[in-house]
Design a protein around this motif. Structure first.
Motif, PDB file in Angstrom:
ATOM      1  N   ARG A  46       0.825  -1.215   0.000  1.00  0.00           N
ATOM      2  CA  ARG A  46       0.000   0.000   0.000  1.00  0.00           C
ATOM      3  C   ARG A  46       0.856   1.260   0.000  1.00  0.00           C
ATOM      4  O   ARG A  46       0.403   2.316  -0.448  1.00  0.00           O
ATOM      5  N   GLU A  49       4.125   4.231  -4.041  1.00  0.00           N
ATOM      6  CA  GLU A  49       3.453   5.393  -4.626  1.00  0.00           C
ATOM      7  C   GLU A  49       2.966   5.084  -6.044  1.00  0.00           C
ATOM      8  O   GLU A  49       3.504   4.213  -6.730  1.00  0.00           O
ATOM      9  N   THR A  50       1.940   5.802  -6.464  1.00  0.00           N
ATOM     10  CA  THR A  50       1.314   5.517  -7.761  1.00  0.00           C
ATOM     11  C   THR A  50       2.294   5.645  -8.932  1.00  0.00           C
ATOM     12  O   THR A  50       2.239   4.860  -9.881  1.00  0.00           O
ATOM     13  N   ILE A  53       4.221   2.480  -9.021  1.00  0.00           N
ATOM     14  CA  ILE A  53       3.430   1.318  -9.442  1.00  0.00           C
ATOM     15  C   ILE A  53       3.617   1.080 -10.941  1.00  0.00           C
ATOM     16  O   ILE A  53       3.712  -0.055 -11.410  1.00  0.00           O
ATOM     17  N   ILE A  72      -3.834  -3.786  -2.509  1.00  0.00           N
ATOM     18  CA  ILE A  72      -3.610  -2.742  -3.511  1.00  0.00           C
ATOM     19  C   ILE A  72      -4.757  -1.733  -3.444  1.00  0.00           C
ATOM     20  O   ILE A  72      -5.923  -2.105  -3.450  1.00  0.00           O
ATOM     21  N   THR A  73      -4.421  -0.472  -3.369  1.00  0.00           N
ATOM     22  CA  THR A  73      -5.459   0.562  -3.257  1.00  0.00           C
ATOM     23  C   THR A  73      -6.077   0.851  -4.620  1.00  0.00           C
ATOM     24  O   THR A  73      -5.493   0.538  -5.660  1.00  0.00           O
ATOM     25  N   ASP A  75      -6.387   3.719  -5.932  1.00  0.00           N
ATOM     26  CA  ASP A  75      -5.528   4.708  -6.601  1.00  0.00           C
ATOM     27  C   ASP A  75      -4.382   4.006  -7.325  1.00  0.00           C
ATOM     28  O   ASP A  75      -3.974   4.438  -8.413  1.00  0.00           O
ATOM     29  N   GLN A  76      -3.870   2.953  -6.722  1.00  0.00           N
ATOM     30  CA  GLN A  76      -2.795   2.192  -7.362  1.00  0.00           C
ATOM     31  C   GLN A  76      -3.316   1.458  -8.600  1.00  0.00           C
ATOM     32  O   GLN A  76      -2.622   1.368  -9.601  1.00  0.00           O
TER      33      GLN A  76
END
Length: 222
Positions: A46, A49-50, A53, A72-73, A75-76
Motif C-alpha cells: 500500500r 506510490e502511484t 506502481i 492494492i489501493t 488509486d494504485q
C-alpha cells in the motif's frame, strides 16, 4: 542501489518501514526482484506510490502474494497502465476485489484478454460500472463466464450498446437472466440476430415485455 535491495533477505525486506518503502525511487522499485516483491507485506504494498506502481513489470505484479493483492489501493489500480493490465496473471485478476475492478479505467478494461475476462467472478462482473460495460469489446462480453453473464444487472444490460447486443453469441444470450432480458431496450431487441432470438429459453421469452415484442422486426418474427 537496486542490486543491494535485491540482495535483501525476506526477513530484511519485511523489516522495511512504510516510510522506507515510500522513499524508494521509481528505479529502485522497478529493479526489485520477484522474490523481494513476493516478500512485501500488505502495508508495504500500500505504501508504494502511484508513480512507482507504473514501474512494476508484469512479472513483478504477478509475484505479489494473493494476500497483498487485496491490499492494492484503488488509486494504485488507476495508476496501472494498459500494458500492465493486459499482462496481469489470471490468478491476479481473480484475486481482485469488486472495488479494485471498478477502479480499472475504461481504456484499460478494453485490453483485458479473453482469459482474463473469463476469470472475473460473479461479484466482480456485477461490480462493473455502466461505463466499463460500454467499454467492453464485443469479443470480451462473449468471453464472460455463464455465471458472469447471468450476474449482469438490469442497469448493466441497459448500458449495453446495440453493437454489443448484435454481436452476442447464442450462448451468451441464453446465459442472461430473465431480468436482463426484460431490461433490453427496444433498439437492442431489434439488434438481436434471428439466431439469438431463436435461442432464447422459454422463461426468457416470457420475460419479454409487450413493448419489446412490438419492437421485433418482421425479419426477426419471420
Amino acid at each position: 542501489s537496486t542490486n543491494s535491495l535485491g540482495a535483501l533477505k525476506t526477513n530484511q525486506v519485511q523489516a522495511l518501514s512504510t516510510d522506507q518503502v515510500v522513499a524508494l525511487s521509481t528505479a529502485q522499485i522497478g529493479g526489485l526482484s520477484t522474490s523481494t516483491i513476493n516478500a512485501l507485506s500488505s502495508n508495504q504494498v500500500r505504501a508504494i506510490e502511484t508513480d512507482d506502481i507504473q514501474a512494476l513489470s508484469s512479472k513483478q505484479l504477478g509475484s505479489l502474494a494473493t494476500s497483498t493483492i487485496a491490499a492494492i489501493t484503488t488509486d494504485q489500480v488507476v495508476a496501472l497502465n494498459s500494458d500492465q493490465v493486459s499482462t496481469l496473471a489470471t490468478s491476479t485478476i481473480k484475486a481482485l476485489s469488486s472495488n479494485q475492478i471498478q477502479a480499472i479505467e475504461t481504456d484499460d478494461i478494453r485490453v483485458l484478454t479473453s482469459a482474463q475476462i473469463a476469470t472475473l467472478t460473479t461479484a466482480t462482473v456485477a461490480a462493473l460500472s455502466t461505463d466499463q460495460i460500454q467499454a467492453l469489446q464485443t469479443s470480451q462480453i462473449n468471453k464472460l463466464s455463464t455465471a458472469g453473464l447471468a450476474a449482469l444487472s438490469s442497469a448493466q444490460t441497459v448500458a449495453l450498446t446495440t453493437l454489443q447486443v448484435n454481436n452476442l453469441t447464442t450462448a451468451a444470450v441464453q446465459a442472461l437472466s430473465t431480468a436482463s432480458v426484460a431490461a433490453l431496450e427496444t433498439d437492442d431487441i431489434q439488434a438481436l440476430s434471428t439466431n439469438s432470438l431463436g435461442a432464447l429459453k422459454t422463461n426468457q421469452v416470457q420475460a419479454l415485455s409487450t413493448d419489446q415484442v412490438v419492437a421485433l422486426t418482421t425479419e426477426q418474427i419471420g
